[in-house]
Scaffold this motif. Structure first.
Motif, short mmCIF file in Angstrom:
data_model
loop_
_atom_site.label_atom_id
_atom_site.label_comp_id
_atom_site.label_asym_id
_atom_site.label_seq_id
_atom_site.Cartn_x
_atom_site.Cartn_y
_atom_site.Cartn_z
N PHE A 263 0.66 -1.17 -0.28
CA PHE A 263 -0.24 -0.06 0.21
C PHE A 263 0.86 1.30 -0.03
O PHE A 263 0.61 2.02 -0.72
CB PHE A 263 -1.25 0.30 1.44
N THR A 264 2.13 0.68 1.15
CA THR A 264 2.87 1.90 0.83
C THR A 264 3.55 2.43 -0.06
O THR A 264 3.72 3.98 -0.80
CB THR A 264 4.17 2.36 2.11
N ALA B 289 0.80 3.96 -2.49
CA ALA B 289 0.85 5.47 -2.72
C ALA B 289 1.46 6.43 -3.13
O ALA B 289 0.98 7.43 -3.13
CB ALA B 289 0.26 5.53 -0.85
N LEU C 208 -5.45 2.74 -9.08
CA LEU C 208 -6.22 3.30 -8.76
C LEU C 208 -7.28 2.78 -7.68
O LEU C 208 -8.53 2.60 -6.81
CB LEU C 208 -6.22 4.77 -7.73
N ILE D 254 -7.58 -0.86 -6.62
CA ILE D 254 -7.05 -0.26 -4.92
C ILE D 254 -8.66 -0.02 -4.29
O ILE D 254 -8.96 -0.33 -2.69
CB ILE D 254 -6.28 0.81 -4.22
N MET E 178 -11.87 5.05 -0.35
CA MET E 178 -10.51 6.54 0.18
C MET E 178 -11.48 7.55 0.90
O MET E 178 -11.20 8.44 1.53
CB MET E 178 -9.54 6.85 -1.11
N TYR F 146 -4.76 11.09 -7.93
CA TYR F 146 -3.29 10.44 -8.88
C TYR F 146 -2.25 9.42 -9.65
O TYR F 146 -1.41 9.82 -10.38
CB TYR F 146 -4.28 8.86 -8.40
N ASP G 26 -7.83 4.76 4.97
CA ASP G 26 -7.50 4.53 3.52
C ASP G 26 -6.47 5.68 3.18
O ASP G 26 -5.57 6.14 2.62
CB ASP G 26 -7.60 3.40 3.13
N GLY G 27 -7.62 6.59 2.71
CA GLY G 27 -7.40 7.97 2.19
C GLY G 27 -6.50 8.62 2.84
O GLY G 27 -5.79 9.37 1.56
N ARG H 285 -3.76 8.00 4.79
CA ARG H 285 -2.46 6.56 3.91
C ARG H 285 -2.06 7.26 2.98
O ARG H 285 -1.34 7.37 2.38
CB ARG H 285 -2.50 5.58 4.75
N LEU H 286 -3.49 7.42 1.92
CA LEU H 286 -3.09 7.16 -0.13
C LEU H 286 -2.46 9.44 -0.16
O LEU H 286 -1.24 8.70 -0.62
CB LEU H 286 -4.46 7.40 -0.79
N LEU I 110 1.41 10.59 -1.27
CA LEU I 110 0.94 11.38 -2.66
C LEU I 110 1.93 12.86 -2.49
O LEU I 110 2.55 13.26 -2.89
CB LEU I 110 -0.59 11.70 -3.03
#
Length: 425
Positions: free
Chosen positions: A12-13, A16, A291, A294, A300, A328, A377-378, A380-381, A385
């Protein structure tokens, strides 16, 4: 059986910050296969035809999957199978599904059977005199019934009692094959015949003649050369996940491209004006595919958020989810133009477009961060970014180029406010 999927922290990282790599792409592909299977299962349950026909198709799919799971995944996990399953499921929900929408699954099952080395003999629908052979091509049939027969790993067609071998690369009378765009170590299908290749904001092109196809192939080869020289990480990611391109009809407007959210690894486009634009378009649209894949695994943004935002790459006010998609995608665009600055012949163009793309990303990301409607999780994303955007903004550029990009963004914002006074207010 399908599988519950979730992305581990490291994957995920990496995704992201706008990257991913082949391993992350493989994980997204496995999740998409499960999605396809869930939709196929639902379509089988709602089958409008004879139960024996439904059961025969389901049995072929089960035997193919048991015989060779990897080859089965290649066929059933194909992007345009995702497009078909999404279109057919929506049509079913709206009460407008056609029997041929369900019948397309027979062709998918027969192709999977041949790939996996199991026998099958299934009738497939004929639309306007043409039968679809998913992933392989379109077969002229006239008024004759068509069956696809898998035997010993080979695929044969029976058209009104006349049998023709489809397997192999040779010419088959009446078959318009899906052709591949090729470059060293990569082959990507250019599908101009699949009946479920539509759904973009422009209609798909009809069959390209040989001269047009050669133009696409030449430009693709040049674009792939740019990617491998200047953006090897992006090239590896695309080689792992981008499987199909769909040519769109052209008009007097500029080149266009679009991705369908339920079809991972395919997008539609008109022929780009240059190899550099082709390379950047592939990165841009594959970012959307990533995306969307994901988002199939984790939400998100707050679905109840009704706010609208300025996106420098659009003239209309964007919902938060749409703005996040744009940010993204344009992180990938900015990163691509940054890499292409090292290509001497396009260095000036790439520098200008890098400056414009990165400031546009920064503007869009600022609105996303200030929205207050990101789910965990949004957050985190967006954290990833922000890390990549700050890196892009820190890249030294000539003052005059930076200033020109700032002026362009200001002019775009002014025009957007004039067009959308309610959202601007």
């Amino acid at each position: 059986m399908t599988t519950f999927h979730e992305l581990d922290t490291d994957t995920f990282t990496t995704l992201a910050v706008g990257d991913g790599g082949p391993a992350a792409i493989a994980e997204l592909q496995r999740a998409q296969l499960s999605r396809h299977l869930l939709l196929i299962g639902n379509l089988l349950r709602e089958w409008p035809g004879a139960p024996a026909e439904r059961d025969a198709i389901g049995e072929v799919l089960d035997r193919a999957r048991d015989a060779d799971p990897d080859r089965f995944a290649e066929v059933v996990g194909a992007p345009l199978v995702g497009s078909w399953s999404g279109i057919a499921t929506r049509a079913l929900g709206q009460g407008i599904a056609d029997p041929s929408d369900f019948g397309q699954l027979a062709g998918i099952a027969a192709v999977a059977a041949a790939a996996c080395g199991v026998p099958a003999d299934l009738a497939v629908p004929v639309r306007n005199g043409v039968a679809s052979v998913p992933g392989l091509g379109a077969l002229s049939a006239g008024d004759a019934p068509v069956r696809l027969i898998a035997d010993g790993g080979r695929l044969t067609t029976d058209v009104g009692g006349r049998r023709v071998l489809l397997s192999g690369d040779g010419d088959v009378p009446g078959l318009q094959r899906v052709r591949d765009l090729t470059a060293p170590s990569v082959r990507i299908a250019l599908d101009d015949v699949d009946p479920y290749r539509h759904g973009h904001h422009a209609p798909p092109a009809n069959r390209l003649d040989d001269a047009d196809f050669e133009q696409w192939d030449k430009l693709f080869g040049e674009a792939w050369g740019l990617l491998t020289r200047r953006l090897p990480g992006r090239a590896a990611e695309l080689a792992a996940g981008l499987r199909t391109l769909v040519p769109l009809q052209t008009d007097s407007r500029a080149a266009r491209s679009a991705t369908i959210k339920y079809a991972f690894g395919v997008f539609g486009l008109t022929l780009p004006p240059s190899a550099a634009e082709f390379a950047v378009t592939m990165v841009h649209e594959f970012q959307h595919s990533k995306l969307s894949a994901i988002l199939d695994l984790t939400p998100m943004t707050d679905p109840h958020d009704t706010s609208r935002h300025f996106a420098p790459w659009r003239t209309d006010p964007r919902p938060l989810a749409g703005l996040l998609q744009g940010v993204y995608a344009f992180v990938g665009v900015a990163d691509s133009w940054r890499g292409l600055r090292l290509e001497p012949e396009i260095a000036e163009e790439a520098t200008r477009k890098f400056a414009e793309a990165r400031i546009n990303v920064a503007e869009g990301l600022r609105s996303v961060e200030a929205s207050g409607s990101l789910l965990p999780d949004g957050v985190r994303l967006v954290r990833g970014l922000r890390e990549r955007t700050d890196e892009l903004l820190a890249e030294p550029l000539p003052d005059e180029v930076v200033h020109a990009a700032e002026l362009a963004l200001g002019d775009t914002l002014r025009q957007w406010r004039e067009r959308n006074p309610a959202a601007a207010g």
